[in-house]
Design a protein around this motif. Structure first.
Motif, PDB file in Angstrom:
ATOM      1  N   MET A 214      -8.923  -9.869  33.990  1.00 26.71           N
ATOM      2  CA  MET A 214      -8.916 -10.116  32.550  1.00 26.71           C
ATOM      3  C   MET A 214      -8.975 -11.628  32.332  1.00 26.71           C
ATOM      4  SD  MET A 214      -6.277  -7.237  31.076  1.00 26.71           S
ATOM      5  CE  MET A 214      -4.830  -7.957  31.830  1.00 26.71           C
ATOM      6  N   GLY A 215     -10.135 -12.102  31.913  1.00 22.66           N
ATOM      7  CA  GLY A 215     -10.390 -13.531  31.827  1.00 22.66           C
ATOM      8  C   GLY A 215      -9.954 -14.163  30.534  1.00 22.66           C
ATOM      9  N   CYS A 216      -8.780 -13.787  30.050  1.00 20.52           N
ATOM     10  CA  CYS A 216      -8.199 -14.386  28.856  1.00 20.52           C
ATOM     11  C   CYS A 216      -6.748 -13.951  28.788  1.00 20.52           C
ATOM     12  CB  CYS A 216      -8.950 -13.949  27.593  1.00 20.52           C
ATOM     13  SG  CYS A 216      -8.183 -14.531  26.054  1.00 20.52           S
ATOM     14  N   ALA A 217      -5.846 -14.912  28.588  1.00 20.00           N
ATOM     15  CA  ALA A 217      -4.428 -14.562  28.482  1.00 20.00           C
ATOM     16  C   ALA A 217      -4.185 -13.646  27.292  1.00 20.00           C
ATOM     17  CB  ALA A 217      -3.588 -15.835  28.359  1.00 20.00           C
ATOM     18  N   GLY A 218      -5.052 -13.736  26.279  1.00 25.24           N
ATOM     19  CA  GLY A 218      -4.910 -12.892  25.098  1.00 25.24           C
ATOM     20  C   GLY A 218      -5.212 -11.431  25.341  1.00 25.24           C
ATOM     21  N   MET A 219      -5.789 -11.096  26.492  1.00 24.71           N
ATOM     22  CA  MET A 219      -6.088  -9.696  26.811  1.00 24.71           C
ATOM     23  C   MET A 219      -4.874  -8.940  27.351  1.00 24.71           C
ATOM     24  SD  MET A 219      -9.842  -9.907  28.623  1.00 24.71           S
ATOM     25  CE  MET A 219     -11.280 -10.490  27.741  1.00 24.71           C
ATOM     26  N   ALA A 220      -3.754  -9.627  27.518  1.00 26.58           N
ATOM     27  CA  ALA A 220      -2.551  -8.976  28.047  1.00 26.58           C
ATOM     28  C   ALA A 220      -2.235  -7.717  27.239  1.00 26.58           C
ATOM     29  CB  ALA A 220      -1.374  -9.940  27.991  1.00 26.58           C
ATOM     30  N   GLY A 221      -1.999  -6.632  27.949  1.00 29.71           N
ATOM     31  CA  GLY A 221      -1.683  -5.368  27.305  1.00 29.71           C
ATOM     32  C   GLY A 221      -2.871  -4.471  27.044  1.00 29.71           C
ATOM     33  N   LEU A 222      -4.083  -4.948  27.379  1.00 28.55           N
ATOM     34  CA  LEU A 222      -5.296  -4.156  27.115  1.00 28.55           C
ATOM     35  C   LEU A 222      -5.856  -3.517  28.387  1.00 28.55           C
ATOM     36  CD1 LEU A 222      -7.090  -6.562  24.613  1.00 28.55           C
ATOM     37  CD2 LEU A 222      -5.559  -4.653  24.106  1.00 28.55           C
ATOM     38  N   GLU A 223      -5.019  -3.412  29.400  1.00 31.25           N
ATOM     39  CA  GLU A 223      -5.463  -2.851  30.675  1.00 31.25           C
ATOM     40  C   GLU A 223      -6.003  -1.434  30.535  1.00 31.25           C
ATOM     41  OE1 GLU A 223      -2.166  -5.800  31.828  1.00 31.25           O
ATOM     42  OE2 GLU A 223      -2.637  -4.445  30.158  1.00 31.25           O
ATOM     43  N   ASP A 224      -5.432  -0.671  29.591  1.00 35.84           N
ATOM     44  CA  ASP A 224      -5.844   0.734  29.459  1.00 35.84           C
ATOM     45  C   ASP A 224      -7.308   0.872  29.069  1.00 35.84           C
ATOM     46  OD1 ASP A 224      -5.051  -0.358  26.890  1.00 35.84           O
ATOM     47  OD2 ASP A 224      -5.289   1.665  26.074  1.00 35.84           O
ATOM     48  N   ILE A 225      -7.833  -0.108  28.336  1.00 31.92           N
ATOM     49  CA  ILE A 225      -9.245  -0.070  27.944  1.00 31.92           C
ATOM     50  C   ILE A 225     -10.129  -0.223  29.175  1.00 31.92           C
ATOM     51  CG2 ILE A 225     -11.041  -1.182  26.559  1.00 31.92           C
ATOM     52  CD1 ILE A 225      -8.828  -2.118  24.650  1.00 31.92           C
ATOM     53  N   ILE A 226      -9.770  -1.164  30.022  1.00 31.28           N
ATOM     54  CA  ILE A 226     -10.529  -1.391  31.249  1.00 31.28           C
ATOM     55  C   ILE A 226     -10.401  -0.209  32.189  1.00 31.28           C
ATOM     56  CG2 ILE A 226     -10.734  -2.910  33.277  1.00 31.28           C
ATOM     57  CD1 ILE A 226      -9.741  -5.200  31.463  1.00 31.28           C
ATOM     58  N   ARG A 227      -9.190   0.329  32.275  1.00 25.96           N
ATOM     59  CA  ARG A 227      -8.977   1.499  33.139  1.00 25.96           C
ATOM     60  C   ARG A 227      -9.835   2.676  32.685  1.00 25.96           C
ATOM     61  NH1 ARG A 227      -7.565   1.301  37.649  1.00 25.96           N
ATOM     62  NH2 ARG A 227      -5.541   0.324  37.259  1.00 25.96           N
ATOM     63  N   ALA A 228      -9.889   2.923  31.377  1.00 19.98           N
ATOM     64  CA  ALA A 228     -10.682   4.036  30.857  1.00 19.98           C
ATOM     65  C   ALA A 228     -12.161   3.849  31.188  1.00 19.98           C
ATOM     66  CB  ALA A 228     -10.481   4.155  29.349  1.00 19.98           C
ATOM     67  N   ALA A 229     -12.649   2.612  31.091  1.00 23.96           N
ATOM     68  CA  ALA A 229     -14.048   2.338  31.425  1.00 23.96           C
ATOM     69  C   ALA A 229     -14.306   2.578  32.905  1.00 23.96           C
ATOM     70  CB  ALA A 229     -14.401   0.899  31.052  1.00 23.96           C
ATOM     71  N   ALA A 230     -13.354   2.188  33.756  1.00 19.36           N
ATOM     72  CA  ALA A 230     -13.518   2.384  35.199  1.00 19.36           C
ATOM     73  C   ALA A 230     -13.535   3.870  35.551  1.00 19.36           C
ATOM     74  CB  ALA A 230     -12.395   1.680  35.949  1.00 19.36           C
ATOM     75  N   ILE A 231     -12.685   4.647  34.910  1.00 18.89           N
ATOM     76  CA  ILE A 231     -12.639   6.087  35.178  1.00 18.89           C
ATOM     77  C   ILE A 231     -13.923   6.757  34.696  1.00 18.89           C
ATOM     78  CG2 ILE A 231     -11.485   8.236  34.476  1.00 18.89           C
ATOM     79  CD1 ILE A 231      -8.838   6.681  34.615  1.00 18.89           C
ATOM     80  N   GLU A 232     -14.415   6.306  33.539  1.00 18.81           N
ATOM     81  CA  GLU A 232     -15.671   6.869  33.033  1.00 18.81           C
ATOM     82  C   GLU A 232     -16.834   6.540  33.970  1.00 18.81           C
ATOM     83  OE1 GLU A 232     -18.539   6.686  29.039  1.00 18.81           O
ATOM     84  OE2 GLU A 232     -16.602   5.663  29.067  1.00 18.81           O
ATOM     85  N   LYS A 233     -16.822   5.350  34.545  1.00 21.24           N
ATOM     86  CA  LYS A 233     -17.914   4.909  35.407  1.00 21.24           C
ATOM     87  C   LYS A 233     -17.825   5.522  36.806  1.00 21.24           C
ATOM     88  CE  LYS A 233     -20.495   2.022  34.617  1.00 21.24           C
ATOM     89  NZ  LYS A 233     -21.904   2.021  34.125  1.00 21.24           N
ATOM     90  N   TYR A 234     -16.634   5.529  37.381  1.00 23.85           N
ATOM     91  CA  TYR A 234     -16.457   5.913  38.781  1.00 23.85           C
ATOM     92  C   TYR A 234     -15.876   7.312  38.997  1.00 23.85           C
ATOM     93  CZ  TYR A 234     -17.056   0.934  40.063  1.00 23.85           C
ATOM     94  OH  TYR A 234     -17.540  -0.328  40.261  1.00 23.85           O
ATOM     95  N   GLY A 235     -15.381   7.930  37.928  1.00 25.78           N
ATOM     96  CA  GLY A 235     -14.655   9.186  38.094  1.00 25.78           C
ATOM     97  C   GLY A 235     -13.165   8.922  38.171  1.00 25.78           C
ATOM     98  N   SER A 236     -12.376   9.962  37.963  1.00 30.42           N
ATOM     99  CA  SER A 236     -10.929   9.779  37.831  1.00 30.42           C
ATOM    100  C   SER A 236     -10.276   9.251  39.097  1.00 30.42           C
ATOM    101  CB  SER A 236     -10.270  11.099  37.425  1.00 30.42           C
ATOM    102  OG  SER A 236     -10.567  12.115  38.368  1.00 30.42           O
ATOM    103  N   GLU A 237     -10.697   9.729  40.274  1.00 29.06           N
ATOM    104  CA  GLU A 237     -10.027   9.315  41.503  1.00 29.06           C
ATOM    105  C   GLU A 237     -10.333   7.858  41.843  1.00 29.06           C
ATOM    106  OE1 GLU A 237      -9.641  10.557  46.247  1.00 29.06           O
ATOM    107  OE2 GLU A 237     -10.732  11.849  44.842  1.00 29.06           O
ATOM    108  N   GLN A 238     -11.620   7.491  41.899  1.00 30.56           N
ATOM    109  CA  GLN A 238     -11.981   6.118  42.259  1.00 30.56           C
ATOM    110  C   GLN A 238     -11.632   5.153  41.136  1.00 30.56           C
ATOM    111  OE1 GLN A 238     -16.080   5.590  43.426  1.00 30.56           O
ATOM    112  NE2 GLN A 238     -15.883   3.366  43.654  1.00 30.56           N
TER     113      GLN A 238
END
Length: 267
Positions: A214-238
Motif C-alpha cells: 500500500m503505497g500511501c500511509a492514508g490507505m491504512a485500513g483498506l486492506e480488505d479492498i486489496i484482498r477482495a481483488a486478489a481473491i477475485e483474480k487468483y481464487g479464494s485459496e491463492q
C-alpha cells in the motif's frame, strides 16, 4: 541476591510530514493493531500547519521536508527518541536529513515507510513460487500518477539498479488517480473502493504478484479492498495467501530491530 538490568526501552517516533491530523489518526489506528514488543514505546508527530495537508508531488515532498526539519531542529524534540519512522510513502529527503541528528542515545536510527516496505517485501518472497520456476513478485499501489515514476525510480536507486536493468521481482507501480487526503474524507467510499480495486487488478495482471504494498500511509485500513481483488483474480485459496504490506507496520518492526542491532554491533 543481585539483579542486573538487561534491556533498555526503545522510543520510536512515527513522523507524519504532512499537516493532516486525520491522517495521523489513521496511522495511530494501524499502530493500535500491532503486536508491539515489550520495551518499545511508540509516539506520533504531525507536521505544523505550514506543511502541505496532503503530499501529492515532488514540490510537496520538498516543502514538507523543509517545514518539518526546521520544526524538529528548533524544538529539539527528536532528542527524546531512539528512532524515527517517516510516514510518507515516498523517497522522502527527511530520512537522510534526520539520520544525522542526535537522538536520546547517539545518532537517530531513521527509515521511511517506503524503504521499510521494500526490505520487508523482499525478505518475505525468498521462497519459490508455486510453479517453482517463475519469480515471486511484489508491487505497489499508490495515489496519483506522479508517484508511478517517482517510486519506480526510488526502488531502482534503493536496490542499486537502474532503469535499464530488469528487476524480475518488482511488478511495478499502479496508481489510483487519487490523493492521500481523499482517503480521509470528501470522496465517496464506493469510489475509493473501485479505484483501489482497479489499481490492484492492474498490478496483479503482471503475473505472480504475491505481495501488494500500500503505497500511501492514508490507505491504512483498506486492506480488505486489496484482498477482495486478489481473491477475485487468483481464487479464494491463492488470493488469501497474497501479502498486503502496510509500510507503517513494516517500519516499526524494522526500526526496533535496527535499534537493537546498533546497540549490539556498535562500539
Amino acid at each position: 541476591m543481585t539483579t542486573n538490568f538487561l534491556r533498555r526501552s526503545t522510543r520510536i517516533l512515527v513522523l507524519n510530514p504532512n499537516s493532516s491530523a486525520s491522517m495521523t489518526h489513521g496511522v495511530e489506528e494501524t499502530l493500535h493493531g500491532i503486536d508491539i514488543p515489550e520495551g518499545v514505546e511508540i509516539y506520533t508527530y504531525t507536521a505544523p500547519p505550514e506543511s502541505p495537508a496532503s503530499i501529492n508531488d515532488g514540490d510537496d515532498v520538498i516543502n514538507s521536508c523543509n517545514v518539518v526539519y526546521k520544526n524538529v531542529t528548533d524544538s529539539g524534540v527528536l532528542q527524546q527518541y531512539d528512532a524515527v519512522l517517516v510516514a510518507c510513502y515516498s523517497v522522502h529527503p527527511l530520512v537522510e536529513a534526520l539520520a544525522g541528528l542526535q537522538g536520546s542515545r547517539g545518532k537517530l536510527v531513521v527509515t521511511g515507510i517506503f524503504e521499510a516496505s521494500v526490505l520487508a517485501s523482499l525478505s518475505l518472497l525468498v521462497t519459490p513460487s508455486m510453479d517453482g520456476v517463475s519469480p515471486r513478485k511484489w508491487g505497489i499501489v499508490t495515489t496519483g500518477k506522479f508517484w508511478e515514476a517517482h517510486l519506480t525510480e526510488g526502488v531502482n536507486k534503493f536496490l542499486g539498479t537502474n532503469s535499464q536493468s530488469v528487476n524480475v521481482k518488482f511488478a511495478g507501480v499502479q496508481s489510483t488517480g487519487m490523493t492521500a487526503g481523499d482517503f480521509h474524507g470528501g470522496v465517496d467510499p464506493a469510489v475509493i473502493r473501485q479505484k483501489l480495486a482497479d489499481a490492484t487488478n492492474r498490478l496483479l495482471d503482471q503475473g505472480n504478484v504475491d505481495c501488494v504494498v500500500m503505497g500511501c500511509a492514508g490507505m491504512a485500513g483498506l486492506e480488505d479492498i486489496i484482498r477482495a481483488a486478489a481473491i477475485e483474480k487468483y481464487g479464494s485459496e491463492q488470493g488469501a495467501q497474497v501479502l498486503i504490506m502496510d509500510g507503517v507496520k513494516a517500519g516499526i518492526g524494522l526500526l526496533e530491530q535496527m535499534v537493537q542491532n546498533k546497540r549490539m554491533f556498535q562500539a
